[in-house]
Design a protein around this motif. Structure first.
Motif, PDB file in Angstrom:
ATOM      1  N   ASP A 102       0.816  -1.212   0.000  1.00 19.52           N
ATOM      2  CA  ASP A 102       0.000   0.000   0.000  1.00 19.52           C
ATOM      3  C   ASP A 102       0.852   1.266   0.000  1.00 19.52           C
ATOM      4  OD1 ASP A 102       0.796  -0.811   2.536  1.00 19.52           O
ATOM      5  OD2 ASP A 102      -0.920   0.085   3.551  1.00 19.52           O
ATOM      6  N   GLY A 103       2.119   1.160   0.403  1.00 16.84           N
ATOM      7  CA  GLY A 103       3.008   2.317   0.377  1.00 16.84           C
ATOM      8  C   GLY A 103       3.318   2.791  -1.029  1.00 16.84           C
ATOM      9  N   ILE A 104       3.121   1.910  -2.014  1.00 18.78           N
ATOM     10  CA  ILE A 104       3.369   2.281  -3.413  1.00 18.78           C
ATOM     11  C   ILE A 104       2.397   3.367  -3.857  1.00 18.78           C
ATOM     12  CG2 ILE A 104       3.300   1.422  -5.795  1.00 18.78           C
ATOM     13  CD1 ILE A 104       4.233  -1.298  -4.677  1.00 18.78           C
ATOM     14  N   PHE A 105       1.171   3.308  -3.345  1.00 20.23           N
ATOM     15  CA  PHE A 105       0.146   4.279  -3.724  1.00 20.23           C
ATOM     16  C   PHE A 105       0.593   5.707  -3.406  1.00 20.23           C
ATOM     17  CE2 PHE A 105      -4.792   3.977  -4.019  1.00 20.23           C
ATOM     18  CZ  PHE A 105      -4.737   4.572  -5.261  1.00 20.23           C
ATOM     19  N   SER A 106       1.057   5.906  -2.176  1.00 25.41           N
ATOM     20  CA  SER A 106       1.449   7.257  -1.767  1.00 25.41           C
ATOM     21  C   SER A 106       2.798   7.663  -2.347  1.00 25.41           C
ATOM     22  CB  SER A 106       1.482   7.360  -0.241  1.00 25.41           C
ATOM     23  OG  SER A 106       2.278   6.340   0.335  1.00 25.41           O
ATOM     24  N   SER A 107       3.714   6.713  -2.503  1.00 24.96           N
ATOM     25  CA  SER A 107       5.043   7.068  -3.016  1.00 24.96           C
ATOM     26  C   SER A 107       5.022   7.409  -4.500  1.00 24.96           C
ATOM     27  CB  SER A 107       6.046   5.942  -2.752  1.00 24.96           C
ATOM     28  OG  SER A 107       5.673   4.761  -3.425  1.00 24.96           O
ATOM     29  N   THR A 108       3.952   7.015  -5.185  1.00 24.71           N
ATOM     30  CA  THR A 108       3.790   7.391  -6.595  1.00 24.71           C
ATOM     31  C   THR A 108       2.718   8.472  -6.759  1.00 24.71           C
ATOM     32  OG1 THR A 108       2.173   5.628  -6.991  1.00 24.71           O
ATOM     33  CG2 THR A 108       4.491   5.108  -7.418  1.00 24.71           C
ATOM     34  N   GLU A 109       2.378   9.142  -5.667  1.00 22.95           N
ATOM     35  CA  GLU A 109       1.387  10.231  -5.676  1.00 22.95           C
ATOM     36  C   GLU A 109       0.047   9.780  -6.246  1.00 22.95           C
ATOM     37  OE1 GLU A 109       2.675  14.306  -6.398  1.00 22.95           O
ATOM     38  OE2 GLU A 109       4.675  13.533  -6.848  1.00 22.95           O
ATOM     39  N   GLY A 110      -0.342   8.535  -5.936  1.00 22.81           N
ATOM     40  CA  GLY A 110      -1.650   8.032  -6.352  1.00 22.81           C
ATOM     41  C   GLY A 110      -1.708   7.511  -7.765  1.00 22.81           C
ATOM     42  N   ILE A 111      -0.569   7.465  -8.449  1.00 22.69           N
ATOM     43  CA  ILE A 111      -0.556   6.991  -9.839  1.00 22.69           C
ATOM     44  C   ILE A 111      -0.748   5.479  -9.902  1.00 22.69           C
ATOM     45  CG2 ILE A 111       0.880   6.731 -11.906  1.00 22.69           C
ATOM     46  CD1 ILE A 111       2.248   9.385 -11.012  1.00 22.69           C
ATOM     47  N   VAL A 112      -0.042   4.758  -9.034  1.00 23.33           N
ATOM     48  CA  VAL A 112      -0.037   3.298  -9.099  1.00 23.33           C
ATOM     49  C   VAL A 112      -0.850   2.717  -7.946  1.00 23.33           C
ATOM     50  CG1 VAL A 112       1.388   1.225  -9.087  1.00 23.33           C
ATOM     51  CG2 VAL A 112       2.227   3.311 -10.199  1.00 23.33           C
ATOM     52  N   ASP A 113      -1.977   2.114  -8.286  1.00 28.04           N
ATOM     53  CA  ASP A 113      -2.787   1.393  -7.304  1.00 28.04           C
ATOM     54  C   ASP A 113      -2.176  -0.002  -7.150  1.00 28.04           C
ATOM     55  OD1 ASP A 113      -4.644  -0.007  -5.850  1.00 28.04           O
ATOM     56  OD2 ASP A 113      -6.371   0.637  -7.030  1.00 28.04           O
ATOM     57  N   PRO A 114      -1.700  -0.353  -5.959  1.00 26.02           N
ATOM     58  CA  PRO A 114      -1.047  -1.661  -5.792  1.00 26.02           C
ATOM     59  C   PRO A 114      -1.949  -2.840  -6.129  1.00 26.02           C
ATOM     60  CG  PRO A 114      -1.430  -0.587  -3.660  1.00 26.02           C
ATOM     61  CD  PRO A 114      -1.668   0.433  -4.718  1.00 26.02           C
ATOM     62  N   GLU A 115      -3.270  -2.655  -6.058  1.00 27.91           N
ATOM     63  CA  GLU A 115      -4.184  -3.735  -6.416  1.00 27.91           C
ATOM     64  C   GLU A 115      -4.105  -4.057  -7.907  1.00 27.91           C
ATOM     65  OE1 GLU A 115      -6.059  -5.598  -4.396  1.00 27.91           O
ATOM     66  OE2 GLU A 115      -5.213  -4.550  -2.661  1.00 27.91           O
ATOM     67  N   GLN A 116      -3.575  -3.123  -8.695  1.00 26.23           N
ATOM     68  CA  GLN A 116      -3.469  -3.327 -10.137  1.00 26.23           C
ATOM     69  C   GLN A 116      -2.113  -3.910 -10.553  1.00 26.23           C
ATOM     70  OE1 GLN A 116      -4.327   0.688 -11.443  1.00 26.23           O
ATOM     71  NE2 GLN A 116      -6.489   0.223 -11.756  1.00 26.23           N
ATOM     72  N   ILE A 117      -1.217  -4.099  -9.596  1.00 24.31           N
ATOM     73  CA  ILE A 117       0.092  -4.679  -9.908  1.00 24.31           C
ATOM     74  C   ILE A 117      -0.081  -6.174 -10.175  1.00 24.31           C
ATOM     75  CG2 ILE A 117       2.392  -5.173  -8.987  1.00 24.31           C
ATOM     76  CD1 ILE A 117       2.189  -2.562  -7.392  1.00 24.31           C
ATOM     77  N   ALA A 118       0.444  -6.631 -11.293  1.00 29.67           N
ATOM     78  CA  ALA A 118       0.204  -8.012 -11.735  1.00 29.67           C
ATOM     79  C   ALA A 118       0.780  -9.045 -10.777  1.00 29.67           C
ATOM     80  CB  ALA A 118       0.782  -8.209 -13.142  1.00 29.67           C
ATOM     81  N   ILE A 119       1.965  -8.801 -10.275  1.00 31.31           N
ATOM     82  CA  ILE A 119       2.630  -9.784  -9.400  1.00 31.31           C
ATOM     83  C   ILE A 119       3.031  -9.102  -8.104  1.00 31.31           C
ATOM     84  CG2 ILE A 119       4.598 -11.324  -9.144  1.00 31.31           C
ATOM     85  CD1 ILE A 119       4.612 -11.675 -12.176  1.00 31.31           C
ATOM     86  N   ARG A 120       2.367  -9.454  -7.013  1.00 31.72           N
ATOM     87  CA  ARG A 120       2.721  -8.929  -5.687  1.00 31.72           C
ATOM     88  C   ARG A 120       3.443 -10.048  -4.941  1.00 31.72           C
ATOM     89  NH1 ARG A 120      -2.569  -7.086  -6.133  1.00 31.72           N
ATOM     90  NH2 ARG A 120      -3.347  -8.428  -4.467  1.00 31.72           N
ATOM     91  N   ALA A 121       4.751  -9.946  -4.916  1.00 33.86           N
ATOM     92  CA  ALA A 121       5.582 -11.034  -4.394  1.00 33.86           C
ATOM     93  C   ALA A 121       6.328 -10.621  -3.137  1.00 33.86           C
ATOM     94  CB  ALA A 121       6.587 -11.485  -5.459  1.00 33.86           C
ATOM     95  N   ALA A 122       6.494 -11.563  -2.241  1.00 31.13           N
ATOM     96  CA  ALA A 122       7.318 -11.375  -1.050  1.00 31.13           C
ATOM     97  C   ALA A 122       8.459 -12.379  -1.094  1.00 31.13           C
ATOM     98  CB  ALA A 122       6.499 -11.570   0.225  1.00 31.13           C
ATOM     99  N   THR A 123       9.566 -12.007  -0.497  1.00 32.23           N
ATOM    100  CA  THR A 123      10.761 -12.855  -0.502  1.00 32.23           C
ATOM    101  C   THR A 123      10.998 -13.435   0.891  1.00 32.23           C
ATOM    102  OG1 THR A 123      11.766 -11.463  -2.204  1.00 32.23           O
ATOM    103  CG2 THR A 123      13.242 -12.902  -0.971  1.00 32.23           C
ATOM    104  N   ILE A 124      11.255 -14.732   0.942  1.00 31.13           N
ATOM    105  CA  ILE A 124      11.635 -15.369   2.202  1.00 31.13           C
ATOM    106  C   ILE A 124      12.861 -16.248   1.957  1.00 31.13           C
ATOM    107  CG2 ILE A 124       9.249 -15.413   3.043  1.00 31.13           C
ATOM    108  CD1 ILE A 124       9.331 -18.487   2.586  1.00 31.13           C
ATOM    109  N   LYS A 125      13.566 -16.548   3.019  1.00 27.02           N
ATOM    110  CA  LYS A 125      14.672 -17.499   2.938  1.00 27.02           C
ATOM    111  C   LYS A 125      14.094 -18.909   3.012  1.00 27.02           C
ATOM    112  CE  LYS A 125      17.749 -14.040   4.667  1.00 27.02           C
ATOM    113  NZ  LYS A 125      18.234 -13.311   5.843  1.00 27.02           N
TER     114      LYS A 125
END
Length: 399
Positions: free
Chosen positions: A217-240
């Motif tokens: 959700d931080g992407i929304f504010s850091s792009t001044e509302g341009i990029v809605d994170p719900e519209q990002i095709a791949i939301r990935a997290a990294t683990i060991k």
């Protein structure tokens, strides 16, 4: 890794070594100018180029993190127990300036009246630090390369900034139009966060949290509302893959207290990239990861360190907790976590050394394949990629 040189990126995006990429340092980051110059120099040395392979754009709205912030953080650590995991890089005080409504941004660094603005900032921190019994001029400010400088007088402080101002000025521009154009086109975009969801101030365990927003959700504010994170095709997290690691005051319920921890720490180089502190090593904790994947709305899984596996030691996984003999779930509260007992299962390991040469799904050894399927199903996340070593080519891709 670039060739034989390993680079630990802190403020630059991972695509900085790739020609044709545009790297944007976003609005809600806090950037230390001297450290950014050091990082740029590291990339130039590693690539053997006189200029960055990628195009660098620093959003003029990006917040500054300065030696004054680092000095203030050092003073605060003397006055409170705080977090042992703090890097000493002044991140929290820099973000606090945003909340106090007097932050300095990159565009202030290149403004005509920049000296006036930075003098007011310096004098404010000088007085705060003096009020706590210290002299800002003699306070140490650490650098990414392990060196330390004294903050010095305002003249000394501003001379360092003058150098950064000249070096970074060509990169500092408005990012709004570039982001809008890229997002509306078919240009592939990758968004990176500097910290893990487990360090988010909303979802992490105090005091080991960071001041930034670590969620999508931080992407929304850091792009001044341009990029809605719900519209990002791949939301990935990294683990060991086979263990977890942590540095700081918190105590993980699954911490490994045997020699296996030392073995993993050395083989995986589990020392802080900035602080060089040895990290605590723990067994994989699925209750914690499931909680973070839920709060972070993660859909895909990038799994690293598949080479850290030993045929003489089964892989131990925490699949649940009990408290006073009753099953309980995960909560990001240290006092609560101190009272839970992990429930473990063991799965067969594979030869980590042989895994270093695996780059195709068809070559994955059966124990690894079974393990990955178990983790993926447990976290309700699709496999995206895996790494079997530090080199870029040591990668397995599912997509």
């Amino acid at each position: 890794a670039v060739g034989d040189m390993k680079i630990a990126l802190h403020q630059l995006g991972s695509g900085v070594t790739q020609a044709g990429c545009t790297i944007i340092i976003g609005k809600e980051m806090v950037v230390h100018p001297d450290d950014l110059m050091l990082e740029i120099d590291q990339v130039l040395k590693a690539t053997g180029n006189k200029k960055l392979p990628a195009t660098l754009l620093i959003d003029e709205m990006t917040f500054l993190c300065l030696d004054t912030h680092r000095a203030f953080e050092a003073v605060l650590k003397q006055h409170s127990r705080g977090s042992k995991g703090a890097t000493g890089r002044g991140i929290s005080p820099a973000y606090a300036d945003v909340v106090y409504r007097h932050p300095l941004r990159m565009r202030d660094l290149v403004a005509r009246n920049w000296q006036e603005k930075f003098k007011k900032h310096y004098e404010l921190y000088r007085d705060w630090i003096k009020g706590l019994g210290y002299d800002i001029a003699s306070m140490p400010a650490p650098r990414l390369d392990g060196t330390t400088v004294e903050v010095g007088s305002f003249t000394t402080f501003s001379k360092r900034l003058e150098k950064a101002r000249r070096t970074l000025k060509p990169f500092i521009k408005p990012a709004y139009e570039t982001l809008t154009s890229a997002w509306e086109s078919k240009t592939p975009m990758v968004f990176e966060k500097a910290q893990a969801l487990g360090l988010d101030k909303r979802w992490g365990v105090y005091p080991d949290v960071t001041a930034s927003n670590c969620g999508f959700d931080g992407i929304f504010s850091s792009t001044e509302g341009i990029v809605d994170p719900e519209q990002i095709a791949i939301r990935a997290a990294t683990i060991k893959a086979t263990y977890s690691s942590s540095v700081g005051a918190r105590k993980l319920p699954t911490e490994i207290k045997t020699k296996l921890a030392d073995r993993i720490r050395e083989d995986a180089n589990e020392y802080g990239a900035t602080t060089k502190r040895p990290r605590d090593i723990a067994y994989i904790d699925l209750p914690m990861l499931s909680y973070l994947f839920k709060t972070g709305r993660v859909e895909y899984l990038a799994i690293t360190h598949l080479d850290i596996s030993y045929t003489d030691t089964p892989i131990k996984i925490c699949v649940g907790y009990t408290r006073n003999g009753k099953p309980v779930g995960y909560r990001p509260d240290q006092e609560y976590l101190n009272t839970v007992k992990p429930i473990y299962v063991e799965l067969p390991a594979w030869d980590g050394k042989q895994a270093e040469n695996v780059s195709k799904i068809s070559d994955i050894p059966k124990p690894m394949l079974q393990y990955l399927a178990f983790i993926s199903k447990s976290l309700n996340a699709k496999l995206l990629m895996g790494t079997t070593g530090a080199k870029r080519e040591q990668t397995i891709r599912w997509l």
